[in-house]
Design a protein around this motif. Structure first.
Motif, short mmCIF file in Angstrom:
data_model
loop_
_atom_site.label_atom_id
_atom_site.label_comp_id
_atom_site.label_asym_id
_atom_site.label_seq_id
_atom_site.Cartn_x
_atom_site.Cartn_y
_atom_site.Cartn_z
N ASP A 1 0.83 -1.21 0.00
CA ASP A 1 0.00 0.00 0.00
C ASP A 1 0.86 1.25 0.00
O ASP A 1 0.53 2.25 -0.63
CB ASP A 1 -0.93 0.01 1.22
N ALA A 2 1.98 1.19 0.71
CA ALA A 2 2.89 2.34 0.75
C ALA A 2 3.53 2.60 -0.60
O ALA A 2 3.73 3.75 -0.98
CB ALA A 2 3.97 2.10 1.81
N VAL A 3 3.82 1.55 -1.36
CA VAL A 3 4.38 1.71 -2.70
C VAL A 3 3.36 2.44 -3.59
O VAL A 3 3.71 3.36 -4.33
CB VAL A 3 4.79 0.35 -3.31
N VAL A 4 2.11 2.02 -3.53
CA VAL A 4 1.06 2.68 -4.32
C VAL A 4 0.94 4.15 -3.92
O VAL A 4 0.86 5.03 -4.78
CB VAL A 4 -0.29 1.94 -4.17
N ALA A 5 0.93 4.41 -2.62
CA ALA A 5 0.83 5.79 -2.14
C ALA A 5 2.02 6.62 -2.61
O ALA A 5 1.85 7.77 -3.03
CB ALA A 5 0.72 5.82 -0.62
N ALA A 6 3.21 6.06 -2.55
CA ALA A 6 4.41 6.78 -2.99
C ALA A 6 4.36 7.04 -4.48
O ALA A 6 4.75 8.13 -4.95
CB ALA A 6 5.67 5.99 -2.63
N ALA A 7 3.87 6.07 -5.25
CA ALA A 7 3.79 6.26 -6.70
C ALA A 7 2.79 7.36 -7.05
O ALA A 7 3.01 8.15 -7.97
CB ALA A 7 3.39 4.95 -7.37
N LYS A 8 1.70 7.42 -6.32
CA LYS A 8 0.69 8.47 -6.56
C LYS A 8 1.22 9.85 -6.22
O LYS A 8 0.86 10.83 -6.85
CB LYS A 8 -0.58 8.17 -5.77
N ALA A 9 2.06 9.91 -5.18
CA ALA A 9 2.61 11.19 -4.75
C ALA A 9 3.63 11.68 -5.76
O ALA A 9 3.82 12.83 -5.97
CB ALA A 9 3.24 11.06 -3.37
#
Length: 89
Positions: free
Chosen positions: A81-89
């Protein structure tokens, strides 16, 4: 615009598990880029490196490689989930 590569646990463990030199390949494919990894990925690697066998070794190498990345904070506690959040940021 500079490319950002968000690296997850599996990418950082690839050198041991798949004999892939991940940063050499990113250099070859992307040229100039910024490698980032979420703090949750670092935590997962630290937990996995305490294990035995190839996975523990791969996680230890991955944790060392994470130092070549900019470590980013996210609100997500789980690595994926953190990878997805980082990619979105």
């Amino acid at each position: 615009m500079r490319t950002t590569a968000v690296l997850d646990t599996n990418a950082l463990m690839m050198p041991v598990e798949l004999d892939v030199r991940v940063f050499d390949e990113l250099d070859r494919l992307l040229g100039e880029y910024e490698a980032v990894t979420p703090r949750a990925v670092v935590a997962e690697l630290e937990k996995l490196r305490d294990g035995n066998g190839k996975e523990g070794t791969a996680a230890a190498v991955g944790r060392d490689l994470a130092d070549r990345c900019r470590i980013v904070e996210t609100e997500e506690p789980y690595a994926d989930d953190a990878v997805v959040a980082a990619a979105k940021a």
